[in-house]
Motif scaffolding. Structure first.
Motif, PDB file in Angstrom:
ATOM      1  N   ALA A  41       0.830  -1.206   0.000  1.00 39.82           N
ATOM      2  CA  ALA A  41       0.000   0.000   0.000  1.00 39.82           C
ATOM      3  C   ALA A  41       0.863   1.254   0.000  1.00 39.82           C
ATOM      4  O   ALA A  41       2.015   1.210   0.443  1.00 39.82           O
ATOM      5  CB  ALA A  41      -0.904  -0.007   1.229  1.00 39.82           C
ATOM      6  N   PRO A  42       0.337   2.390  -0.486  1.00 39.77           N
ATOM      7  CA  PRO A  42       1.130   3.627  -0.542  1.00 39.77           C
ATOM      8  C   PRO A  42       1.731   4.029   0.805  1.00 39.77           C
ATOM      9  O   PRO A  42       2.815   4.569   0.858  1.00 39.77           O
ATOM     10  CB  PRO A  42       0.115   4.676  -1.014  1.00 39.77           C
ATOM     11  N   LEU A  43       1.031   3.762   1.898  1.00 41.76           N
ATOM     12  CA  LEU A  43       1.555   4.097   3.224  1.00 41.76           C
ATOM     13  C   LEU A  43       2.191   2.884   3.898  1.00 41.76           C
ATOM     14  O   LEU A  43       2.510   2.922   5.078  1.00 41.76           O
ATOM     15  CB  LEU A  43       0.429   4.654   4.103  1.00 41.76           C
ATOM     16  N   GLY A  44       2.368   1.804   3.176  1.00 45.65           N
ATOM     17  CA  GLY A  44       2.943   0.581   3.739  1.00 45.65           C
ATOM     18  C   GLY A  44       1.895  -0.219   4.485  1.00 45.65           C
ATOM     19  O   GLY A  44       0.772   0.227   4.694  1.00 45.65           O
ATOM     20  N   TRP A  45       2.267  -1.430   4.855  1.00 45.64           N
ATOM     21  CA  TRP A  45       1.342  -2.253   5.632  1.00 45.64           C
ATOM     22  C   TRP A  45       1.439  -1.826   7.094  1.00 45.64           C
ATOM     23  O   TRP A  45       2.022  -2.493   7.926  1.00 45.64           O
ATOM     24  CB  TRP A  45       1.651  -3.731   5.497  1.00 45.64           C
ATOM     25  N   ARG A  46       0.877  -0.653   7.377  1.00 47.15           N
ATOM     26  CA  ARG A  46       0.899  -0.094   8.725  1.00 47.15           C
ATOM     27  C   ARG A  46      -0.513   0.270   9.144  1.00 47.15           C
ATOM     28  O   ARG A  46      -1.289   0.776   8.351  1.00 47.15           O
ATOM     29  CB  ARG A  46       1.777   1.161   8.782  1.00 47.15           C
ATOM     30  N   PHE A  47      -0.814  -0.007  10.408  1.00 44.44           N
ATOM     31  CA  PHE A  47      -2.108   0.398  10.935  1.00 44.44           C
ATOM     32  C   PHE A  47      -2.137   1.897  11.184  1.00 44.44           C
ATOM     33  O   PHE A  47      -1.127   2.501  11.552  1.00 44.44           O
ATOM     34  CB  PHE A  47      -2.404  -0.311  12.263  1.00 44.44           C
ATOM     35  N   TRP A  48      -3.302   2.493  10.978  1.00 43.12           N
ATOM     36  CA  TRP A  48      -3.585   3.883  11.325  1.00 43.12           C
ATOM     37  C   TRP A  48      -4.828   3.853  12.207  1.00 43.12           C
ATOM     38  O   TRP A  48      -5.558   2.857  12.218  1.00 43.12           O
ATOM     39  CB  TRP A  48      -3.832   4.712  10.066  1.00 43.12           C
ATOM     40  N   THR A  49      -5.065   4.900  12.956  1.00 44.38           N
ATOM     41  CA  THR A  49      -6.289   4.968  13.757  1.00 44.38           C
ATOM     42  C   THR A  49      -7.153   6.096  13.244  1.00 44.38           C
ATOM     43  O   THR A  49      -6.681   7.023  12.587  1.00 44.38           O
ATOM     44  CB  THR A  49      -5.991   5.198  15.257  1.00 44.38           C
ATOM     45  N   LEU A  50      -8.438   6.000  13.567  1.00 39.44           N
ATOM     46  CA  LEU A  50      -9.399   7.015  13.159  1.00 39.44           C
ATOM     47  C   LEU A  50      -9.756   7.893  14.351  1.00 39.44           C
ATOM     48  O   LEU A  50      -9.740   7.446  15.495  1.00 39.44           O
ATOM     49  CB  LEU A  50     -10.665   6.359  12.617  1.00 39.44           C
ATOM     50  N   ALA A  51     -10.091   9.121  14.061  1.00 35.13           N
ATOM     51  CA  ALA A  51     -10.467  10.054  15.128  1.00 35.13           C
ATOM     52  C   ALA A  51     -11.739   9.592  15.816  1.00 35.13           C
ATOM     53  O   ALA A  51     -12.606   8.990  15.186  1.00 35.13           O
ATOM     54  CB  ALA A  51     -10.678  11.446  14.545  1.00 35.13           C
ATOM     55  N   GLY A  52     -11.850   9.892  17.092  1.00 32.66           N
ATOM     56  CA  GLY A  52     -13.079   9.620  17.836  1.00 32.66           C
ATOM     57  C   GLY A  52     -13.184   8.203  18.356  1.00 32.66           C
ATOM     58  O   GLY A  52     -12.295   7.382  18.166  1.00 32.66           O
ATOM     59  N   PHE A  53     -14.279   7.913  19.021  1.00 35.92           N
ATOM     60  CA  PHE A  53     -14.581   6.582  19.534  1.00 35.92           C
ATOM     61  C   PHE A  53     -16.097   6.479  19.657  1.00 35.92           C
ATOM     62  O   PHE A  53     -16.792   7.498  19.655  1.00 35.92           O
ATOM     63  CB  PHE A  53     -13.879   6.316  20.871  1.00 35.92           C
ATOM     64  N   PRO A  54     -16.670   5.269  19.765  1.00 38.69           N
ATOM     65  CA  PRO A  54     -18.121   5.110  19.666  1.00 38.69           C
ATOM     66  C   PRO A  54     -18.958   5.986  20.602  1.00 38.69           C
ATOM     67  O   PRO A  54     -20.018   6.444  20.220  1.00 38.69           O
ATOM     68  CB  PRO A  54     -18.331   3.625  19.959  1.00 38.69           C
ATOM     69  N   SER A  55     -18.510   6.244  21.829  1.00 44.32           N
ATOM     70  CA  SER A  55     -19.325   7.052  22.744  1.00 44.32           C
ATOM     71  C   SER A  55     -18.930   8.524  22.755  1.00 44.32           C
ATOM     72  O   SER A  55     -19.443   9.309  23.540  1.00 44.32           O
ATOM     73  CB  SER A  55     -19.243   6.483  24.161  1.00 44.32           C
ATOM     74  N   ASP A  56     -18.033   8.913  21.862  1.00 47.19           N
ATOM     75  CA  ASP A  56     -17.587  10.301  21.765  1.00 47.19           C
ATOM     76  C   ASP A  56     -18.732  11.152  21.202  1.00 47.19           C
ATOM     77  O   ASP A  56     -19.203  10.896  20.100  1.00 47.19           O
ATOM     78  CB  ASP A  56     -16.362  10.359  20.856  1.00 47.19           C
ATOM     79  N   PRO A  57     -19.211  12.171  21.923  1.00 44.73           N
ATOM     80  CA  PRO A  57     -20.326  12.982  21.402  1.00 44.73           C
ATOM     81  C   PRO A  57     -19.945  13.817  20.182  1.00 44.73           C
ATOM     82  O   PRO A  57     -20.798  14.175  19.377  1.00 44.73           O
ATOM     83  CB  PRO A  57     -20.704  13.877  22.587  1.00 44.73           C
ATOM     84  N   VAL A  58     -18.653  14.114  20.013  1.00 50.03           N
ATOM     85  CA  VAL A  58     -18.213  14.902  18.865  1.00 50.03           C
ATOM     86  C   VAL A  58     -18.060  14.022  17.632  1.00 50.03           C
ATOM     87  O   VAL A  58     -18.434  14.393  16.526  1.00 50.03           O
ATOM     88  CB  VAL A  58     -16.870  15.622  19.176  1.00 50.03           C
ATOM     89  N   GLU A  59     -17.509  12.823  17.810  1.00 51.31           N
ATOM     90  CA  GLU A  59     -17.264  11.919  16.690  1.00 51.31           C
ATOM     91  C   GLU A  59     -17.743  10.518  17.066  1.00 51.31           C
ATOM     92  O   GLU A  59     -16.960   9.681  17.485  1.00 51.31           O
ATOM     93  CB  GLU A  59     -15.767  11.917  16.349  1.00 51.31           C
ATOM     94  N   PRO A  60     -19.055  10.250  16.964  1.00 52.80           N
ATOM     95  CA  PRO A  60     -19.595   8.980  17.453  1.00 52.80           C
ATOM     96  C   PRO A  60     -19.587   7.820  16.453  1.00 52.80           C
ATOM     97  O   PRO A  60     -20.214   6.806  16.700  1.00 52.80           O
ATOM     98  CB  PRO A  60     -21.038   9.357  17.797  1.00 52.80           C
TER      99      PRO A  60
END
Length: 127
Positions: A41-60
């Protein structure tokens, strides 16, 4: 005028890179994305994380805070997105670059990416 292929080591590398691409069919949301993936992959086989989390009121969003691997950039309705393999439920998602953050935990990234590609690769057909 005829286009010339690169010669020498650079040309061999480019031909090898193109020859080893995999066609992937990735269902995501209301779309089914078909794209060609390079051997890495263009960024390599590396994990990335996404902003927020399921109970986050800003990013649910359900994927907030989970790990993913960006496999390819795709154009969709005039915008560029990363097609990501989601570790949480082994699905695919489309995200913009500002939604992805480097992840310090990398254990199992390459194996997960290769498994997702193997499960969703389109086999070439003979005519």
């Amino acid at each position: 005028m005829q286009a010339m292929e690169p010669s020498g080591a650079a040309g061999r590398r480019e031909r090898r890179r193109l020859r080893h691409k995999t066609r992937l069919r990735a269902p995501t949301g209301r779309w089914i994305i078909e794209t060609d993936l390079a051997p890495e992959a263009p960024l390599g086989w590396r994990f990335w994380t996404l902003a927020g989390f399921p109970s986050d009121p800003v990013e649910p969003r359900p994927y907030g805070g989970s790990r993913c691997i960006p496999l390819a950039q795709v154009e969709l309705q005039g915008s560029t997105y990363w097609l990501c393999a989601m570790e949480l439920d082994e699905s695919f998602g489309l995200f913009t670059a500002h939604e992805l953050f480097p992840c310090p935990a990398q254990q199992g990234a390459a194996g997960f990416a290769r498994r997702m590609i193997a499960l969703h690769a389109i086999e070439p057909t003979l005519l």
